[in-house]
Design an enzyme around this catalytic site. Structure first.
Site, short mmCIF file in Angstrom:
data_model
loop_
_atom_site.label_atom_id
_atom_site.label_comp_id
_atom_site.label_asym_id
_atom_site.label_seq_id
_atom_site.Cartn_x
_atom_site.Cartn_y
_atom_site.Cartn_z
N ARG A 292 0.86 -1.19 0.00
CA ARG A 292 0.00 0.00 0.00
C ARG A 292 0.89 1.23 0.00
O ARG A 292 1.66 1.46 0.93
CB ARG A 292 -0.89 0.00 1.24
CG ARG A 292 -1.77 1.24 1.38
CD ARG A 292 -2.45 1.21 2.73
NE ARG A 292 -3.39 2.27 2.96
CZ ARG A 292 -3.10 3.49 3.43
NH1 ARG A 292 -1.84 3.81 3.69
NH2 ARG A 292 -4.04 4.38 3.66
N ASP A 294 1.36 4.80 0.60
CA ASP A 294 0.64 5.78 1.41
C ASP A 294 0.82 7.20 0.87
O ASP A 294 1.92 7.60 0.50
CB ASP A 294 1.20 5.71 2.84
CG ASP A 294 0.50 6.65 3.80
OD1 ASP A 294 -0.72 6.51 3.93
OD2 ASP A 294 1.16 7.52 4.39
N GLU A 336 -2.85 4.82 -2.54
CA GLU A 336 -3.77 5.48 -1.62
C GLU A 336 -3.75 6.96 -1.97
O GLU A 336 -2.93 7.72 -1.48
CB GLU A 336 -3.34 5.28 -0.16
CG GLU A 336 -4.41 5.74 0.81
CD GLU A 336 -4.03 6.94 1.68
OE1 GLU A 336 -4.90 7.44 2.39
OE2 GLU A 336 -2.88 7.40 1.62
N HIS A 400 -9.60 3.00 8.19
CA HIS A 400 -9.14 3.63 9.42
C HIS A 400 -9.21 5.15 9.34
O HIS A 400 -9.07 5.84 10.33
CB HIS A 400 -7.71 3.21 9.71
CG HIS A 400 -6.74 3.79 8.72
ND1 HIS A 400 -6.73 3.41 7.40
CD2 HIS A 400 -5.81 4.75 8.85
CE1 HIS A 400 -5.82 4.13 6.77
NE2 HIS A 400 -5.23 4.94 7.61
N ASP A 401 -9.38 5.69 8.12
CA ASP A 401 -9.39 7.14 7.96
C ASP A 401 -10.81 7.69 7.97
O ASP A 401 -11.79 6.96 7.98
CB ASP A 401 -8.67 7.52 6.67
CG ASP A 401 -7.15 7.58 6.87
OD1 ASP A 401 -6.72 7.91 7.99
OD2 ASP A 401 -6.43 7.30 5.91
N ARG A 525 -10.59 10.22 14.41
CA ARG A 525 -10.54 8.95 13.69
C ARG A 525 -10.46 7.76 14.65
O ARG A 525 -10.80 6.64 14.29
CB ARG A 525 -9.36 8.92 12.71
CG ARG A 525 -9.54 9.89 11.54
CD ARG A 525 -8.33 9.90 10.64
NE ARG A 525 -7.14 10.31 11.36
CZ ARG A 525 -5.92 10.33 10.82
NH1 ARG A 525 -5.74 9.97 9.57
NH2 ARG A 525 -4.87 10.71 11.53
C1 GLC Z 1 -2.60 8.23 4.88
C2 GLC Z 1 -3.09 7.38 6.04
C3 GLC Z 1 -3.50 8.29 7.17
C4 GLC Z 1 -2.32 9.11 7.59
C5 GLC Z 1 -1.70 9.85 6.39
C6 GLC Z 1 -0.35 10.36 6.71
O1 GLC Z 1 -3.58 9.02 4.35
O2 GLC Z 1 -4.14 6.57 5.62
O3 GLC Z 1 -4.01 7.55 8.25
O4 GLC Z 1 -2.74 10.06 8.53
O5 GLC Z 1 -1.51 8.99 5.28
O6 GLC Z 1 0.58 9.31 6.72
#
Ligand code: GLC
Length: 650
Positions: A292, A294, A336, A400-401, A525
């Site tokens: 994933r 990020d 993502e 989770h977000d 969150r």
């Molecule tokens: C991504 C994660 C999130 C995090 C952000 C910074 O969006 O899903 O939870 O706060 O990255 O790493």
């Protein structure tokens, strides 16, 4: 630097013919001849695109050639360190490159500590995952992070040391292979936009080491930060204004897109690319099959732009993709990017990210539940669902977000709504500021200046289960459970890989106690990141319990997907059902065809049977979800929040 294709082909050939003997001299003797042969075949195949991207990024750097050679050396070293079992997987996946398109793919995500305790305990939970039919498991970050605030693990202090709360590197390797033996692919994050300010590189930078200061983006005064901020939106508005944080020790402004302790890496420095590719391949060598990526949107910055989704961000990922294709071909990338749908789709290709979160679908499912109207959803899917052949969406309801309203203004306008008002309405609807709403959520990163906010809350609380239980309202509870199953039903039957947020399958409610923890307070969150309730999970077979009703409903949907080849691959054909409350699409694959209908309204809806027949439906059809035949002569009635999965009677 941009050059034409011919120039690049020529020069990539020359570069490889010069560098290859040097790499061979250094590494060939460390492995057997056949293995080396297979490796170099891949190196030759993917080098041109690697060269092209690296040249575009770093061709101007005076010691480009030095970095190019180091990058090849690191790639080769990491491949040599790859365990035999994973090299065997590489070979298998090369003959089945679209393995992730199978209808058997069902993802789940969890926090190791909250779900199981630690990595070893997680192995005991594999039977639970198998019971649900999970074939890919995303573990939230498990590497070393600062104590206290660490953005749920997304402020990484070491990409190689497993946080002692979760266990050791051996525990991770054992878990990965045990999962693999059970047919579950491991997913971990590459948090590569930033490190924590406690990462070794950051610490050296803080000690004044110039070399490491260049790993980050630092400024001696406000001149450039001010200039950048003129055209940049804020990301974590509640935490700090703008995108920079002042560090008195070095008297510099550090680029921090997210929290102040998350320092953005400087990819203009080729050494950063090189270091991070080693970290990426380290993860691959732990047995990660889906990586994933990020926060991809933020990788590159340029003055005068919003510093999101810049072409260089894509080139970086494409270069990583080429490296992975050479040294760990069993692993695919998942992007993502929680941004405008047009930008999300730009990360998706076989040469970039084969998989991508589908934030637009997620947002529009909640939109359709709030409005009871599927027109925006239908419109957006018809126009934006198609992605390149071989790639798939990862469809989710919650993660989770927070929920951000990441859909296109154009699509909302096309239906006749005002996008700003619409977003404001949705936020209010889900955070309990709209009369008559079924949802129980909370605002995330609310901007007091504009009133804009994103939404936190678990699926069960947002679909109305929490409120119905509190009101002791049986009818409302039934509807809420149907809502929960409806949106999950859509992600499970639609083209792509469904991803469950573990806990949702047992209808976990919001956890209001999170703000007792000083490390969590202020970040709503955590409302939807509670400890997994295994007591509640024991009720999963109890058809009278809420947990049981949701669990068995989901299980049935997953089994349906598992057993019908119509759900393989990613294509989905969206249709106009003639009723603005009912969403409809076809899934087909060779001879297998199903027609999915989803009523987003709490009242029964009718569909004209003639219209359905025009789309190829028969009078009598089998509803695979309900497990019964239905006949529609004049009309087809679809119950409140009902999902139908129709197939021809054999
Ligand atoms: C991504 C994660 C999130 C995090 C952000 C910074 O969006 O899903 O939870 O706060 O990255 O790493």
């Amino acid at each position: 630097m941009l050059r034409n294709k011919e120039w690049l082909d020529d020069h990539s050939r020359t570069a490889l013919s010069r560098l290859f003997p040097r790499i061979e001299a250094r590494f060939k003797a460390q492995t057997d001849a056949a293995e080396w042969e297979a490796y170099t075949l891949r190196l030759r195949r993917h080098f041109p695109r690697l060269f092209e991207r690296l040249y575009a990024l770093y061709g101007d750097v005076y010691d480009f050639y030095y970095h190019l050679e180091s990058i090849l050396a690191s790639t080769t070293e990491m491949w040599l360190a790859r365990p035999a079992e994973l090299k065997a997987l590489d070979a298998m996946r090369e003959t089945d490159p679209y393995w992730y398109q199978s209808n058997r793919m069902v993802g789940a995500m969890c926090y190791v500590d909250l779900f199981a305790g630690n990595l070893q305990d997680l192995r005991q939970k594999i039977p639970y995952l198998k019971e649900l039919g999970i074939t890919y498991l995303h573990l939230m970050p498990i590497f070393k992070v600062p104590a206290g605030d660490n953005d749920g693990g997304y402020a990484v202090s070491s990409y190689r040391e497993v946080d002692s709360r979760f266990g050791t590197a051996e525990d991770l390797a054992e878990l990965a292979s045990e999962l693999r033996h059970h047919g579950i692919s491991l997913t971990l994050d590459l948090v590569f936009n930033h490190t924590s300010d406690e990462h070794e590189w950051a610490e050296k930078a803080l000690q004044g080491n110039k070399e490491y200061q260049e790993y980050y983006r630092m400024f001696p005064d406000r001149e450039l930060p001010d200039a950048f901020e003129k055209s940049m939106p804020e990301v974590f508005t509640e935490d700090h204004p703008g995108a920079f944080t002042y560090r008195t020790r070095i008297k510099k402004w550090v680029w921090t897109t997210f929290y102040t302790y998350q320092w953005d890496l400087n990819y203009e420095n080729p050494a950063v690319f090189n270091r991070m590719l080693e970290e990426m391949l380290f993860l691959a060598n732990q047995g990660v099959e889906i990586l994933r990526l990020d926060a991809v949107a933020f990788l590159w910055k340029r003055l005068g732009t919003n510093s999101q989704n810049l072409p260089e961000a894509h080139w970086i990922i494409q270069a990583f993709n080429a490296v992975a294709s050479i040294a760990a071909p069993a692993m695919v990338f998942k992007s993502e990017a929680i941004v405008h749908p047009d930008e999300v789709s730009k990360y998706i290709s076989m040469e970039e990210c084969q998989l991508s979160y589908n934030p637009q679908l997620m947002a529009l499912l909640w939109e359709a539940l709030a409005t009871r109207d599927v027109r925006v959803l239908q419109y957006a899917m018809r126009h934006r669902y198609a992605i390149p052949e071989g790639c798939v969406w990862v469809n989710y309801v919650r993660c989770h977000d927070d929920i951000g309203w990441a859909f296109a203004n154009d699509d909302v306008q096309a239906i006749g709504f005002n996008p700003d008002e619409h977003r404001r309405f949705l936020t209010k609807y889900y955070i309990g500021r709209y009369e008559g709403s079924f949802a129980r959520g909370a605002p995330f990163q609310e901007d007091p200046r504009t009133g804009d906010a994103r939404v936190s809350g678990t699926a069960a609380s947002l679909t109305g289960i929490e409120k119905a239980l509190e009101d002791n309202n049986e009818e409302a509870l039934n509807l809420a459970i149907c809502r929960m199953l409806l949106i999950h039903g859509v992600i499970i039957t639609m083209g792509g890989i469904p991803l469950l947020y573990l806990g949702d399958e047992i209808a976990t409610l919001n956890d209001y106690a999170y703000d007792k923890d000083p490390a969590k307070i202020g970040d709503t969150r955590w409302l939807h990141r509670p400890k997994f309730d295994w007591k509640r999970a024991e009720l999963r077979r109890d058809a009278k319990s809420v947990a049981g009703r949701v669990f068995t409903g989901l299980l049935r949907l997953i089994q349906l997907r598992d057993q019908n080849l119509a759900f393989a691959r990613g294509e989905t054909e969206f249709v106009e059902t003639g009723n603005q409350h009912v969403f409809g699409f076809f899934r087909s694959n060779d001879q297998n065809v199903v027609f999915v209908l989803a009523n987003f309204n709490e009242h029964p809806q009718c569909l004209e049977a003639r219209r359905l027949r025009q789309m190829g439906m028969r009078k009598t059809m089998m509803d695979l979800y309900a497990g019964k035949a239905i006949t529609a002569t004049q009309e087809l009635t679809i119950e409140p929040y009902q999902l139908m999965v129709l197939a021809r009677v054999a």
